[in-house]
Design an enzyme around this catalytic site. Sequence first.
Site, mmCIF file in Angstrom:
data_model
loop_
_atom_site.group_PDB
_atom_site.id
_atom_site.type_symbol
_atom_site.label_atom_id
_atom_site.label_comp_id
_atom_site.label_asym_id
_atom_site.label_seq_id
_atom_site.Cartn_x
_atom_site.Cartn_y
_atom_site.Cartn_z
ATOM 1 C CG ASP A 29 32.974 41.661 36.194
ATOM 2 O OD1 ASP A 29 33.891 41.830 35.379
ATOM 3 O OD2 ASP A 29 32.768 40.585 36.773
ATOM 4 C CG HIS A 89 35.872 39.314 33.756
ATOM 5 N ND1 HIS A 89 35.085 39.513 34.866
ATOM 6 C CD2 HIS A 89 36.456 38.110 33.942
ATOM 7 C CE1 HIS A 89 35.187 38.493 35.685
ATOM 8 N NE2 HIS A 89 36.022 37.611 35.144
ATOM 9 C CB SER A 129 35.225 35.094 36.714
ATOM 10 O OG SER A 129 36.206 35.724 37.478
#
Length: 1298
Positions: free
Chosen positions: A83, A311, A500
């Site tokens: 990620d 994120h 996600s």
Amino acid sequence: MRIWISNIICRIVQKQARTGRKSDHYTKSLRSFATTTKMASTTEPLGEFPFWGLLPRKETGVVSLLSKNSNFDGRGTVIAIFDSGVDPGAPGLQVTTEGKVKVIDRIDASGAGDVDTSTVVEATDGVIAGLTGRKLKVPESWVNPSGKFHIGVKSAYTLYPQRLRDRIIKDRKEKQWDPVHKILLAEAQRKLQLLENNKSNGSSNGASSNSLIDKMTKEDAETRVSLLNSLEKKYNDLGPAYDCVLYHDGDVWRACIDTSERGELESGIHLGEYRVTQQWASLTPTDQYNISINVHNDGNILEIVGMCSSHGTHVASIASANFPDAPERNGVAPGAQIVSITIGDNRIGSMETGTALARAMMRVMENPFYKVDVINMSYGEHAHWSNSSRLGELAHEVVNKYGVIWVSSAGNHGPALATVGVPPDFQSDSIIGVGAYVSPDMMTAEYSMIEKLPGCPYTWSSRGPTADGARGVTVCAPGGAITSVPTFTLRSNQLMNGTSMASPHTAGCVALIVSAVKLKSIPYSPYSVRRAIQNTAMGLDVDVFAQGHGLIQVDRAVEHILQHCNSIEDKVRFTVECGSERKKGIHLRNWLADKPVDMSVTVEPVLLDDTRAADANQKLSFCMEMVLTCNAPWIRSPSCLQMSYTARSFQVSIDPRGLERGRVYFASVKAYNASNVEKGIMFEVPITIVVPVVDLLHGYKYTCPAEVFRAGCVRRHFLYVPVESTWATVTLKSSHSEKCQRFTLHAVQLKPDCSVKTIEFYKVVNLGCNESSTFVLGVRGGYALEVCLARWWSSLVDGQVEIDIDFHSLRPSHDEVTLFCSDGVQRVDVRAGLRPEELSPQAYLKHHTQVLTPTESKVEVLGGLRDTIPGGRPVYQLILSYNLSVSKAAEVTPKCALLSDVLYESAFESQLWMLFDHNKQLIGSGDAYCTKYSLKLEKGEYTIRLHVRHERPDLLEKLSDLPLTVLTKLSQEVKLDVYTSFNAAVTCGKKAQSLSLGTGAVQPLYLTAPSLTDKTLKGLGLTPGQALLGTLSFAKDEQVRKADQYPLRVVVTELPCKKRSSTSATTSPDEKKETKTQTEYLEALRDLQTAWIAKLDCESGEQLHKELMAAHPEHLAGQLARLQALDAGGAQNRQAVIAQAKQVVASVDIAPLLAFYGTKTDTRSDAAKIKTQMDKQRNTLLEAHCRHGSALCADLIPLQPSERPQESTEQLDAIAVEILKFVEPSDSKVIGFFASYYQIRGFDGLAARLIQRQCEEKWTRENEAKFTEAYTRLGWTHAASLIANSHPLRFPTSFTLF
């Protein structure tokens, strides 16, 4: 609440007592209000906050599993997070449930955090000279047995995510810039106002003042204000440049980052390699950006690991956060450990790169320090094909050779079908793709909705199948959570949603399953875990394409895998290949669906790590009797299949006749183990068929009556687009709703080997009561079109919508039009194939393309732990260098056509380009998706470096001459002329206007080449072979033009020649030969001697000058050459320079020059020749004046103003006056002199403005030093510091590493 009200009452009563006013009515009202509130709070107690909905775990059986066996919490497992990077300082990411370190390794696989530390130095008296120029003091506490230090430099802003960078820039500006700048600006404005007031009052500086000085005094004051305003407007903070020092203490590599920016290493960040020491720290107290370090290539590369967005931390928290004091906030697998691998590259806005993906996969394949059990990847893109690629090969090895379970997000590109991206759509169907689901508890806790709705997939969650027939979505999971984010966000948690978030939830569930089987010492494989998940998922009453096998149920999956363990097929995957193209399933879409189709299916059992570790006895003993079943009446398949360790084939027959048209149908042929049917499906053949509407009303119209849309409702309409059609209009009409309705309109066509984005329309629509909206979308005939309309998942009110679809056609004879300038005219036929249409052709050129060839090519081996595939397979890189010259400010887009628009499907591992200015400063970067990365460049010279990686150096060698295309956006679009007849085109007659075409009518159009002398094209420096790119459209409606346009390319084949004069045209060759005379020979000899004056040593040059002037006493160029030679000699020749400059000036007759330049137009026949002669004399005069003045300035600048002789300053004034008769101070020929002259005269504002222009023309070290000095003299130390501190970033010693 009661306390708050009591306080208010007390304050009011006290106020009444102070003022002596009382109001019984008012007091009674207050008492009544307080009593009512008290009763309400007593009779209606506040409800409990639904913590369980913030990070939902009930829905997937996590709470149920852990309540039964708390040890199955992920302990003993490692999850690799591919990620944007995980923050070890974020809440819940410090320790596991067993007290172990949560984040055991942090890796930046992108290379964005790399620092070149190949420079090795030793300390002298405890001090190192850093690459920034600072003196770095080495703390005595450091242990460095070798005494060698690796040094480098890193820009802080290259580490920061964009939002953090914006915050720090704003903070630095407000604290370091604004307080000083605003005071200086106010002071400058005050002084300017005072000057203007004095002038209006008639006062002067005294008797000694003159008009030139007065003028420059006011101009200087105005310039200071202007410069300060310009500095505010163009404020550009490149950020801190940190010295980096790396050394080995005998046990571990350690790095120090000098965040003090003063060389005080003791106060900098001092860290050891993270995997060994688990050390991390905030870069600065202000940014709260937590970093760690790794070291590669024996200390020659320092890897600073940070985060390119928030994120990754959010994803890791969903998967595995552990809050010992607040377990209700835990992630799915709080006992699991995390390996953070950053695949997002900060240089290209957190986009993943092939390099990062390859390094991440290499790290988890086989690691000497830990074993990765699960990968979560909440990243991905759409690929054009998935049957072969370099990254696909590596991903295949990760799962099928090394046994790592890979979970990935399906994508957020729904609701249309076939919108699943890669990785789920890789060549190997072994990756678990996850869709996003929202539960009723999530609606309450996360979104604070007024009322709960039934759970459903999010509207935007990508749907299956893949283009080659696989499900794409394996399961679905909760796709939203409020949980931890990095500390640099200055918040503890945040709501994020998407697939996600669904993917790490599933990855956490997988970790729970692996934890359970490990604790029970039960063998497992990615295949047994995946089958357990699929066979126990809870089917939802929603679209199969969004949910896959259903909502994951981890408690059932654990029970299933424990109950059905130690089976022969546990380490076996069944590869399914359908048809001659060997697809992963059956997906029939672009067909008429009017007859049965037979498809061959090949199934082959393959053991985990078949080629390396599989036991021959396992292969020999493998034997299974399969029972096949399919409940779809339109599918016929065998009922059984006997399998040994070899491929078996069978036929599947699909009969679409009788199925309702306009719909999609899904079924699967399921295979069960006949001896253990309860274990569930061993493999399946997914079958998706689209039965499109073929017979349209009038051949072009489709209408769907009004249908009711509830929250999350999705309606799909499949139409076979008429072959002639080029665009369609979709009209939505709402009814039976008093409120605004939110919909997603998504239309898709799939072309072979093209991504879903190739022909697509996506729009979020808000429809009012009884409102209609029309949308235009480009289509291509002969392909099925899906028009998908979805009601937003959170809509509380039902509504009805009617859909009308109309197809149109203005089809050109060429899908891409190419016009060669040498041809002059290009014909294009346009046909209205479906219905009458209005034709209004338009052609525009928008970009200029130039092709660059490599100036340097080098293939080199990378090696090291991060660039070596297990098994001793090193990776190689090819670096290509290109030179780019930009003649004027422009927006450019580098594009490598051979590697463009492919990443996951590329035959090569990765590609990345970086563009540098002439000082090696990085301006921008880009990867395969070139349209995302346009750069605005100023005039100048640039270098582009392209990087390509692969395991095989021979493949890279083939790219050593790879060309690079640079697209330059035209300053103004160029419109081409279009005509309806050939004669009109060649005679520049009447241009094409709006025309009406009947059904089936064909209209020829003629495009003419643009004039290369056009003002927009003239300055591009076009050369034969270059091209101009644009678009061609035919419809009259503006919306249609945007949706239905075609590529246009104009190829330059020749350049316009200058017109020859009639005299030169009639001159014979013999006459040309006769012009070569003895006089010209002597002139050429004279010019040669002139050129050598400055090249010889001083004495020889002087002698040659005397000889030349004796022969040609009026030769100005000879005098100037001697002046240049003297000036090059340095300070000792200043008096000689002054004398020679005066001699040159005296040799020029100024009066004719002034008369010539004072004349507006010269009508003489030889005006051009005269102008050339006059320009030479003027330039000689200006150069002599400037060298004279510069020599005087050089002597005066070191002196204090009071020490400077008045005679010298008056001479400078006189020189300035003479120069100003011909040019402005900003002219490049005199700008250097005036910068010094203004400094002598105390007009530092004017001097700074000129130096600023020099820097804008070309930023060099010399100009920067002058700029900094000018700001210092002005007292603008904040601006001087800003420039000085950014010096190491503007002038790096080497190119940035890939």
